[in-house]
Enzyme design. Sequence first.
Site, mmCIF file in Angstrom:
data_model
loop_
_atom_site.group_PDB
_atom_site.id
_atom_site.type_symbol
_atom_site.label_atom_id
_atom_site.label_comp_id
_atom_site.label_asym_id
_atom_site.label_seq_id
_atom_site.Cartn_x
_atom_site.Cartn_y
_atom_site.Cartn_z
ATOM 1 N N SER A 70 5.245 -7.228 3.108
ATOM 2 C CA SER A 70 5.892 -7.380 4.720
ATOM 3 C C SER A 70 6.665 -8.660 4.648
ATOM 4 C CB SER A 70 4.843 -7.802 5.654
ATOM 5 O OG SER A 70 3.745 -8.695 5.105
ATOM 6 N N GLU A 100 8.874 -4.482 13.170
ATOM 7 C CA GLU A 100 8.734 -3.402 12.137
ATOM 8 C C GLU A 100 7.520 -2.524 12.674
ATOM 9 O OE1 GLU A 100 7.904 -4.007 8.151
ATOM 10 O OE2 GLU A 100 8.844 -2.399 7.421
ATOM 11 N N LYS A 159 -1.356 -7.095 -9.298
ATOM 12 C CA LYS A 159 -2.256 -7.325 -8.220
ATOM 13 C C LYS A 159 -1.807 -6.054 -7.192
ATOM 14 C CE LYS A 159 -2.984 -8.512 -4.509
ATOM 15 N NZ LYS A 159 -3.244 -7.270 -3.633
ATOM 16 N N GLU A 174 -5.110 -3.722 -2.099
ATOM 17 C CA GLU A 174 -6.528 -3.595 -2.236
ATOM 18 C C GLU A 174 -6.839 -2.019 -1.733
ATOM 19 O OE1 GLU A 174 -4.733 -5.829 -0.727
ATOM 20 O OE2 GLU A 174 -5.866 -6.535 1.150
ATOM 21 N N ARG A 175 -5.684 -1.648 -0.752
ATOM 22 C CA ARG A 175 -6.147 -0.214 -0.052
ATOM 23 C C ARG A 175 -5.826 0.881 -0.937
ATOM 24 N NH1 ARG A 175 -6.269 -2.863 4.493
ATOM 25 N NH2 ARG A 175 -4.454 -4.527 5.136
ATOM 26 N N CYS A 217 9.502 1.638 3.380
ATOM 27 C CA CYS A 217 10.374 0.512 3.585
ATOM 28 C C CYS A 217 11.832 0.928 3.923
ATOM 29 C CB CYS A 217 10.350 -0.602 2.546
ATOM 30 S SG CYS A 217 10.838 0.106 1.017
ATOM 31 N N PHE A 230 0.820 -1.310 0.000
ATOM 32 C CA PHE A 230 -0.051 -0.034 0.028
ATOM 33 C C PHE A 230 0.826 1.127 0.026
ATOM 34 C CE2 PHE A 230 0.878 -0.299 4.728
ATOM 35 C CZ PHE A 230 1.006 0.839 4.819
HETATM 36 P P1 NAD Z 1 1.462 -6.755 2.923
HETATM 37 O O1 NAD Z 1 2.577 -7.841 3.072
HETATM 38 O O2 NAD Z 1 0.436 -6.831 4.175
HETATM 39 O O3 NAD Z 1 0.991 -6.885 1.631
HETATM 40 C C1 NAD Z 1 1.544 -6.627 0.262
HETATM 41 C C2 NAD Z 1 0.668 -7.229 -0.644
HETATM 42 O O4 NAD Z 1 0.475 -8.843 -0.411
HETATM 43 C C3 NAD Z 1 -0.817 -6.687 -0.926
HETATM 44 O O5 NAD Z 1 -0.847 -6.764 -2.211
HETATM 45 C C4 NAD Z 1 -1.588 -7.660 -0.193
HETATM 46 O O6 NAD Z 1 -3.026 -7.657 -1.020
HETATM 47 C C5 NAD Z 1 -0.976 -9.001 -0.519
HETATM 48 N N1 NAD Z 1 -1.231 -9.880 0.929
HETATM 49 C C6 NAD Z 1 -1.409 -9.491 2.132
HETATM 50 N N2 NAD Z 1 -1.411 -10.586 2.836
HETATM 51 C C7 NAD Z 1 -1.247 -11.751 2.137
HETATM 52 C C8 NAD Z 1 -1.379 -12.992 2.375
HETATM 53 N N3 NAD Z 1 -1.519 -13.507 3.635
HETATM 54 N N4 NAD Z 1 -1.189 -13.967 1.174
HETATM 55 C C9 NAD Z 1 -0.911 -13.294 0.229
HETATM 56 N N5 NAD Z 1 -1.168 -12.017 -0.079
HETATM 57 C C10 NAD Z 1 -1.071 -11.225 0.871
HETATM 58 O O7 NAD Z 1 2.304 -5.333 3.026
HETATM 59 P P2 NAD Z 1 1.631 -3.952 3.186
HETATM 60 O O8 NAD Z 1 1.071 -3.846 4.501
HETATM 61 O O9 NAD Z 1 0.854 -3.591 2.063
HETATM 62 O O10 NAD Z 1 3.008 -3.076 2.935
HETATM 63 C C11 NAD Z 1 3.955 -2.725 3.856
HETATM 64 C C12 NAD Z 1 5.064 -3.587 4.213
HETATM 65 O O11 NAD Z 1 5.558 -3.634 2.864
HETATM 66 C C13 NAD Z 1 6.057 -3.319 5.091
HETATM 67 O O12 NAD Z 1 6.553 -4.493 5.682
HETATM 68 C C14 NAD Z 1 7.095 -2.676 4.296
HETATM 69 O O13 NAD Z 1 8.464 -2.616 5.010
HETATM 70 C C15 NAD Z 1 7.007 -3.532 2.884
HETATM 71 N N6 NAD Z 1 7.612 -2.876 1.813
HETATM 72 C C16 NAD Z 1 9.053 -3.405 1.380
HETATM 73 C C17 NAD Z 1 9.507 -2.723 0.652
HETATM 74 C C18 NAD Z 1 10.680 -3.191 -0.013
HETATM 75 O O14 NAD Z 1 11.375 -2.616 -1.064
HETATM 76 N N7 NAD Z 1 11.751 -3.926 0.681
HETATM 77 C C19 NAD Z 1 8.876 -1.579 -0.215
HETATM 78 C C20 NAD Z 1 7.508 -0.996 0.368
HETATM 79 C C21 NAD Z 1 7.133 -1.829 1.223
#
Ligand code: NAD
Length: 499
Positions: free
Chosen positions: A227, A383, A174, A177-178, A282, A150
């Site tokens: 994450s 985190e 994909k 969704e937020r 991140c 998001f």
């Molecule tokens: P998230 O992991 O909750 O979601 C990321 C994506 O995965 C979304 O599209 C979501 O719909 C999907 N998703 C969520 N739960 C899932 C599951 N159980 N099974 C399959 N798909 C699932 O992350 P977020 O809250 O959207 O973003 C924040 C996180 O992303 C933080 O941990 C941040 O550090 C990380 N991030 C990392 C980088 C990097 O480059 N390393 C960059 C941006 C964000």
Amino acid sequence: MAQTLKLWIAGKPVEAKSGRSAEVFNPATGEVVRQVPLAGKADVDAAVAAAKAAFPAWRDTTPLRRARILTRFRELMERHREELTQLASEEHGKTLEDAAGSVQRGIEVIEFASGVPHLLKGEQAEDVGRGVDCHSILQPVGVCAGITPFNFPVMVPLWMFPVAIACGNTFVLKPSERVPSCSLRMAELFKEAGLPDGVFNVVPGDKTAVDALLHHPDVGAVSFVGSTPVAKYIYETGARNGKRVQALGGAKNHAVVMPDADMEFTADALVGAAYGSAGERCMAISTVVAVGEAGDQLLPLLKERAARIKVGAGNVAGVEMGPVITAAQRDRIVSLIDSGVAQGAELVLDGRGLKPAGLDKGFFVGPTLFDQVRPEMDIYREEIFGPALIVLRADSYEAALRLVNANPYGNGTAIFTGSGHWARRFQHEIEVGMIGINVPIPVPMAFFSFGGWKASLFGDLHMHGMEGVYFYTRTKVVTSRWPAPAERMANGLVMPTLG
Ligand code: NAD
């Protein structure tokens, strides 16, 4: 009445067959601004089928023609920069200025990918054996999928799909969704730029859509950013299903501050890096390791600056920090702050309970600062992904280095110092993927690659830059010989040793 979004498949908006949907919020007001469909398996199947059908013609479109469409897409992105910035700020909550910066950093990946005729040049060697030449060719993988978080509604999708598509692949995105609107808008603009239908498809959704992509036999490569627990799941599941996967995870980015740093400069840099985008980057600096007497000098400067940050709705002039993404995320951050107090850290600035005027229903946490944090505390181990900066103290450079290297994450880090000696040692000894020297958020430019180490990346190749090109291509190596008339092979039963 909130607008209802659609999926984008084969060059047009499509109703989801799943019948499921979710609310998209404006986190500053707490109001629902849109309804987003949540794609089901049948929807993902339709998107992958469209991408698969579009692949042969797109693969056979010359890289130069692909690059021209990317250039037109970049021009359209620039023309619609303002609109995308507004959308990103509205659904994410970040300030317009910050959103504009991230849109620009995304556009730069399209700019990089527009050089694809040059980037796809393989290697060549004459006479690898007598009369034998060798060259390599980079060819697309096929249908690629992207799953994005998001926190960067425009930039993170752009880390992936322009490079994949430039390399001749077709793509199913994909998005989170937020924050679905920017991805859907980019799909319209890419079509307007001349992209053939089916080359780029967008299916907003949740785990159901992700699982459908991970198990789909026609998806060849999966890029993920999000994450760490989900990144690990994506990597393992994708790999088990025979796909190449790059899965970027979460982070706990440390800044090591040496006593010889310029403390005013360092405090300015750290406050921007910790509280910008409400800490939802991140690459945010969430942890300071102050070496020796650096801590006592730095703390008052951090406190004074953090306390002055103007918090409010991201689209209001003068506001420097917006809300966090959801009410649940606000509550999680507040309970982590509670745990820091309970576990004995010194709360220097408390952002709990902050409510900017007129935004009672918004998802706000104010800038929070902890000192005297120890590695066993939850605020160090987790985190936080919010506007909370924690300070740990270390006796020496070596102790600071050990602490950072013992952390399971390895996304980004920075050292603040006036000494080339410490800077040089740090870049050599630290086990982290992206390093800043007096640079708080060292996000590599599009022509370098972005990625962390350890629990911040599952997979082998980073995003964009040449590593992105290698991720989205398969290498063929061609060895060729043009025998002279009547020339005969030597004993063909023996393993050939050229030379
Ligand atoms: P998230 O992991 O909750 O979601 C990321 C994506 O995965 C979304 O599209 C979501 O719909 C999907 N998703 C969520 N739960 C899932 C599951 N159980 N099974 C399959 N798909 C699932 O992350 P977020 O809250 O959207 O973003 C924040 C996180 O992303 C933080 O941990 C941040 O550090 C990380 N991030 C990392 C980088 C990097 O480059 N390393 C960059 C941006 C964000």
